[in-house]
Design a protein around this motif. Structure first.
Motif, PDB file in Angstrom:
ATOM      1  N   LEU A 106     -17.859  33.306 -66.184  1.00 52.11           N
ATOM      2  CA  LEU A 106     -16.589  32.714 -65.780  1.00 52.11           C
ATOM      3  C   LEU A 106     -16.298  33.002 -64.302  1.00 52.11           C
ATOM      4  N   GLU A 107     -16.510  34.246 -63.902  1.00 48.04           N
ATOM      5  CA  GLU A 107     -16.292  34.621 -62.496  1.00 48.04           C
ATOM      6  C   GLU A 107     -17.152  33.781 -61.551  1.00 48.04           C
ATOM      7  N   ASP A 108     -18.409  33.619 -61.955  1.00 46.50           N
ATOM      8  CA  ASP A 108     -19.343  32.841 -61.139  1.00 46.50           C
ATOM      9  C   ASP A 108     -18.826  31.431 -60.928  1.00 46.50           C
ATOM     10  N   PHE A 109     -18.367  30.834 -62.025  1.00 43.12           N
ATOM     11  CA  PHE A 109     -17.941  29.442 -61.903  1.00 43.12           C
ATOM     12  C   PHE A 109     -16.623  29.305 -61.178  1.00 43.12           C
ATOM     13  N   ILE A 110     -15.694  30.219 -61.443  1.00 48.95           N
ATOM     14  CA  ILE A 110     -14.430  30.154 -60.696  1.00 48.95           C
ATOM     15  C   ILE A 110     -14.742  30.328 -59.209  1.00 48.95           C
ATOM     16  N   GLY A 111     -15.698  31.205 -58.916  1.00 42.20           N
ATOM     17  CA  GLY A 111     -16.102  31.451 -57.522  1.00 42.20           C
ATOM     18  C   GLY A 111     -16.642  30.208 -56.837  1.00 42.20           C
ATOM     19  N   GLY A 112     -17.101  29.234 -57.614  1.00 41.09           N
ATOM     20  CA  GLY A 112     -17.592  27.978 -57.034  1.00 41.09           C
ATOM     21  C   GLY A 112     -16.553  27.314 -56.134  1.00 41.09           C
ATOM     22  N   HIS A 113     -15.253  27.618 -56.390  1.00 40.29           N
ATOM     23  CA  HIS A 113     -14.202  26.963 -55.593  1.00 40.29           C
ATOM     24  C   HIS A 113     -14.356  27.291 -54.100  1.00 40.29           C
ATOM     25  N   SER A 114     -14.873  28.512 -53.794  1.00 40.91           N
ATOM     26  CA  SER A 114     -15.013  28.886 -52.382  1.00 40.91           C
ATOM     27  C   SER A 114     -16.003  27.972 -51.679  1.00 40.91           C
ATOM     28  N   ALA A 115     -17.078  27.628 -52.400  1.00 38.07           N
ATOM     29  CA  ALA A 115     -18.093  26.740 -51.805  1.00 38.07           C
ATOM     30  C   ALA A 115     -17.438  25.411 -51.426  1.00 38.07           C
ATOM     31  N   ILE A 116     -16.589  24.912 -52.312  1.00 39.85           N
ATOM     32  CA  ILE A 116     -15.957  23.613 -52.052  1.00 39.85           C
ATOM     33  C   ILE A 116     -14.951  23.728 -50.901  1.00 39.85           C
ATOM     34  N   GLY A 117     -14.141  24.806 -50.914  1.00 44.10           N
ATOM     35  CA  GLY A 117     -13.174  24.999 -49.835  1.00 44.10           C
ATOM     36  C   GLY A 117     -13.870  25.063 -48.483  1.00 44.10           C
TER      37      GLY A 117
ATOM     38  N   GLY B 286     -22.923  22.934 -60.156  1.00 48.79           N
ATOM     39  CA  GLY B 286     -21.568  22.533 -59.782  1.00 48.79           C
ATOM     40  C   GLY B 286     -21.490  21.253 -58.968  1.00 48.79           C
ATOM     41  N   GLN B 287     -22.605  20.539 -58.811  1.00 50.07           N
ATOM     42  CA  GLN B 287     -22.615  19.452 -57.816  1.00 50.07           C
ATOM     43  C   GLN B 287     -21.628  18.323 -58.108  1.00 50.07           C
ATOM     44  N   ARG B 288     -21.377  18.031 -59.385  1.00 55.37           N
ATOM     45  CA  ARG B 288     -20.411  16.949 -59.657  1.00 55.37           C
ATOM     46  C   ARG B 288     -19.004  17.392 -59.290  1.00 55.37           C
ATOM     47  N   LEU B 289     -18.687  18.656 -59.592  1.00 53.00           N
ATOM     48  CA  LEU B 289     -17.353  19.155 -59.223  1.00 53.00           C
ATOM     49  C   LEU B 289     -17.195  19.165 -57.712  1.00 53.00           C
ATOM     50  N   VAL B 290     -18.279  19.479 -57.006  1.00 52.04           N
ATOM     51  CA  VAL B 290     -18.229  19.475 -55.537  1.00 52.04           C
ATOM     52  C   VAL B 290     -17.825  18.080 -55.057  1.00 52.04           C
ATOM     53  N   GLN B 291     -18.501  17.065 -55.598  1.00 56.62           N
ATOM     54  CA  GLN B 291     -18.234  15.704 -55.129  1.00 56.62           C
ATOM     55  C   GLN B 291     -16.797  15.287 -55.450  1.00 56.62           C
ATOM     56  N   CYS B 292     -16.309  15.676 -56.646  1.00 55.93           N
ATOM     57  CA  CYS B 292     -14.955  15.275 -57.046  1.00 55.93           C
ATOM     58  C   CYS B 292     -13.903  15.966 -56.183  1.00 55.93           C
ATOM     59  N   PHE B 293     -13.927  17.283 -56.140  1.00 54.08           N
ATOM     60  CA  PHE B 293     -12.822  18.021 -55.530  1.00 54.08           C
ATOM     61  C   PHE B 293     -12.836  17.936 -53.997  1.00 54.08           C
ATOM     62  N   SER B 294     -14.024  17.890 -53.395  1.00 51.71           N
ATOM     63  CA  SER B 294     -14.027  17.792 -51.928  1.00 51.71           C
ATOM     64  C   SER B 294     -13.477  16.423 -51.516  1.00 51.71           C
ATOM     65  N   PHE B 295     -13.822  15.382 -52.274  1.00 45.37           N
ATOM     66  CA  PHE B 295     -13.305  14.041 -51.993  1.00 45.37           C
ATOM     67  C   PHE B 295     -11.771  14.040 -52.045  1.00 45.37           C
ATOM     68  N   LEU B 296     -11.223  14.657 -53.097  1.00 42.25           N
ATOM     69  CA  LEU B 296      -9.762  14.639 -53.267  1.00 42.25           C
ATOM     70  C   LEU B 296      -9.032  15.345 -52.128  1.00 42.25           C
TER      71      LEU B 296
ATOM     72  N   PRO C 148     -25.173  26.249 -37.682  1.00 39.32           N
ATOM     73  CA  PRO C 148     -26.193  25.405 -38.320  1.00 39.32           C
ATOM     74  C   PRO C 148     -26.824  26.136 -39.508  1.00 39.32           C
ATOM     75  N   GLY C 149     -27.285  25.345 -40.480  1.00 33.12           N
ATOM     76  CA  GLY C 149     -27.926  25.949 -41.646  1.00 33.12           C
ATOM     77  C   GLY C 149     -26.959  26.753 -42.485  1.00 33.12           C
ATOM     78  N   CYS C 150     -25.711  26.314 -42.558  1.00 32.41           N
ATOM     79  CA  CYS C 150     -24.698  27.106 -43.268  1.00 32.41           C
ATOM     80  C   CYS C 150     -23.526  26.203 -43.649  1.00 32.41           C
ATOM     81  N   VAL C 151     -23.140  26.241 -44.929  1.00 38.66           N
ATOM     82  CA  VAL C 151     -21.990  25.428 -45.335  1.00 38.66           C
ATOM     83  C   VAL C 151     -20.730  26.301 -45.399  1.00 38.66           C
ATOM     84  N   ALA C 152     -20.887  27.559 -44.946  1.00 37.35           N
ATOM     85  CA  ALA C 152     -19.739  28.471 -44.949  1.00 37.35           C
ATOM     86  C   ALA C 152     -19.181  28.602 -43.545  1.00 37.35           C
ATOM     87  N   VAL C 153     -17.857  28.788 -43.446  1.00 38.44           N
ATOM     88  CA  VAL C 153     -17.240  29.171 -42.177  1.00 38.44           C
ATOM     89  C   VAL C 153     -16.593  30.541 -42.419  1.00 38.44           C
ATOM     90  N   PRO C 154     -16.436  31.375 -41.382  1.00 39.63           N
ATOM     91  CA  PRO C 154     -15.903  32.717 -41.632  1.00 39.63           C
ATOM     92  C   PRO C 154     -14.533  32.651 -42.298  1.00 39.63           C
TER      93      PRO C 154
END
Ligand code: HEM
Length: 474
Positions: free
Chosen positions: A278-289, A421-431, A452-458
């Motif tokens: 559960l923690e892992d999946f809830i944590g997916g939100h950070s990737a999208i943010g 999580g790729q479908r959730l990524v597409q849905c929530f980032s679009f919204l 470069p080579g990073c989808v994270a920002v500090p």
């Protein structure tokens, strides 16, 4: 492949730089802005498949689509392991096998992935998709009110608000619970998730030189503490209530119910597995943010892209309602912008590890060898894209305006360990992107710089200047 022509396959050993004592070829990774650029440079010298020792770890780097497919698909079951970095253990209660992304492949992993699939990969025509859509609409209404509280016409830190919106969409969808943006405990948990996401996206010498650990002691403790605080929050604010209202005779209300019910049925699953999943999946939100922040950075750095997205939003919603997920099909340019952001950000694919003695392209690869998939080359190589350095969403559109992704574009990887999580990524980032741009024009002071080579920002990153759009803008 060129590597094939360059080497005598009879020798069956893979070419590569000569390692130095102790550090191996670790120093070569520091020659470019990202290790993956260094891999591309080395592939020009040693071929599309080459070996490299990092510290005492034997590694192989694969640099073209055929080799990558062989590792991820054709021989996927030989390469189902993950590296044994100490940091990974620290993040997951002392055992990286608690993590869905960092564990080795196992029967348990197969079960965990299959429980997650229904909820984390909702199909377009499924009931789950309708739920995702409703959760998105509800949260976007709250998100707008939160945005209205922010100062306008001056640089403003929007990341916490974007992350809170993502976190709420996740907790609402997966646990039927959401939080006030002012809730201090929630804010802290969201911040720690974001710190961990940034952390996971960094490479450290200690990953390959474990004897450096004493120097990193404080850092490792900090990581363990973030994880502990998050665990506390999830137990006290989500799980306790959920458990007390769970009805085993009814269908699961959400992902949390499904996990708790599974615990009763499957003797191989224990309480820790459930909580970590559960923690892992809830944590997916950070990737999208973070992806949203990188997308917004691309948009402000290319104002014509933002204008086109706003035009698409205004045409589809006629300025009378918020965008929703069912608008996505009619907004190909917006979708293409998110793909282009993923291409240019080129987030690394988590390294794989050979779980048995095997081969790649006829070359021997010993059990335990770490395999780096050079997706940076797939995303930015001249042989795959026209003007790869340009940010150009149109490259993902056909002449008739439909979204099309070339086979070599695999931002979520492929094969048995592909991103769940790729479908959730597409849905929530679009919204989030469309809701924000419908309401505001965005600008920055200078360039919004990303790595470069990073989808994270500090966690503390660039700021945006928000200007509410007026009727004339629409
Ligand atoms: C910016 C957004 C994201 C990107 C670019 C991304 C990309 C990736 C990549 C490249 C992998 C590695 C696959 C491999 O090793 O072959 C991965 C694994 C994974 N992703 Fe994502 N991901 C994103 C968001 C998410 C979200 C939101 C979730 C959860 C809801 C998620 C869940 C996972 C899981 C569980 C794995 C591990 C799968 C396994 O090892 O079996 N990801 N992701």
């Amino acid at each position: 492949t060129s590597s094939r022509q360059n080497k005598s396959k009879l020798s069956s050993t893979i070419n590569g730089p000569k390692p130095w004592p102790v550090i191996g070829s670790l120093h070569l990774l520091g020659t470019h802005e990202t290790p993956f650029q260094a891999f591309t440079a080395l592939s020009k010298l040693y071929g599309d498949i080459f070996s490299i020792n990092l510290g005492s770890s034997r590694c192989v780097v694969v640099n073209n689509l055929d080799l990558i497919r062989e590792v991820l698909i054709t021989k996927g079951s030989d390469f189902g392991g993950r590296p044994d970095f100490l940091r990974f253990h620290k993040l997951f209660g002392g055992d990286r096998n608690n993590s869905l992304a960092l564990c080795d492949w196992s029967a348990l992993q197969k079960t965990r992935r299959s429980i997650a699939r229904t909820y984390c990969s909702p199909r377009f025509t499924s009931l789950q998709y309708d739920t995702v859509s409703q959760v998105g609409i509800d949260e976007m209404n709250v998100f707008i009110k939160e945005l209205q509280k922010l100062p306008t016409e001056q640089p403003c830190d929007i990341k916490p608000v974007v992350l809170a919106a993502c976190a709420n969409m996740f907790t609402q969808y997966m646990c039927s619970t959401s939080f006030s943006y002012d809730d201090r405990e929630f804010q802290k948990a969201v911040r720690f998730f974001d710190e961990i996401f940034w952390e996971i996206n960094q490479g450290y010498a200690v990953d390959f030189l474990p004897w450096l650990l004493p120097i990193y002691k404080g850092h490792m403790e900090k990581i363990s503490n973030w994880a502990k605080e998050i665990r506390q929050f999830i137990l006290s604010r989500i799980i306790d209530k959920h458990r007390s209202t769970l009805d085993y005779n009814s269908p699961p209300r959400d992902f949390t119910d499904a996990l708790l019910m599974h615990l009763e049925e499957d003797p191989n699953m224990n309480w820790e597995h459930i909580i970590f999943e559960l923690e892992d999946f809830i944590g997916g939100h950070s990737a999208i943010g973070n992806l949203v922040m990188v997308t917004l950075a691309s948009i402000v750095n290319h104002p014509e892209v933002g204008n086109r997205i706003q035009k698409e939003i205004d045409t589809v919603t006629r300025g009378t309602r918020l965008p929703n997920l069912f608008d996505k099909a009619a907004m190909p340019y917006t979708e293409a912008t998110i793909w282009e952001t993923l291409r240019k950000a080129s987030s690394p694919i988590v390294p794989h590890v050979a779980s048995c003695d095997t081969e790649i392209d006829g070359f021997t690869v010993e059990k335990g060898t770490l395999i780096f998939i050079n997706n940076y080359e797939l995303n930015l190589g001249e042989q795959y894209w026209v003007d790869p350095e340009e940010f150009r969403p149109e490259r993902f559109l056909t002449a008739s305006g439909n979204v099309v992704k070339p086979a070599h574009f695999i931002p979520f990887s492929t094969g048995k360990r592909t991103c769940i999580g790729q479908r959730l990524v597409q849905c929530f980032s679009f919204l989030i992107v469309t809701t924000l741009l419908q309401q505001y024009n965005l600008a920055t002071n200078g360039v919004a710089k990303t790595k470069p080579g990073c989808v994270a920002v500090p966690p503390d990153c660039f700021k945006f200047i928000l200007t509410p759009r007026t009727k004339d803008d629409h």
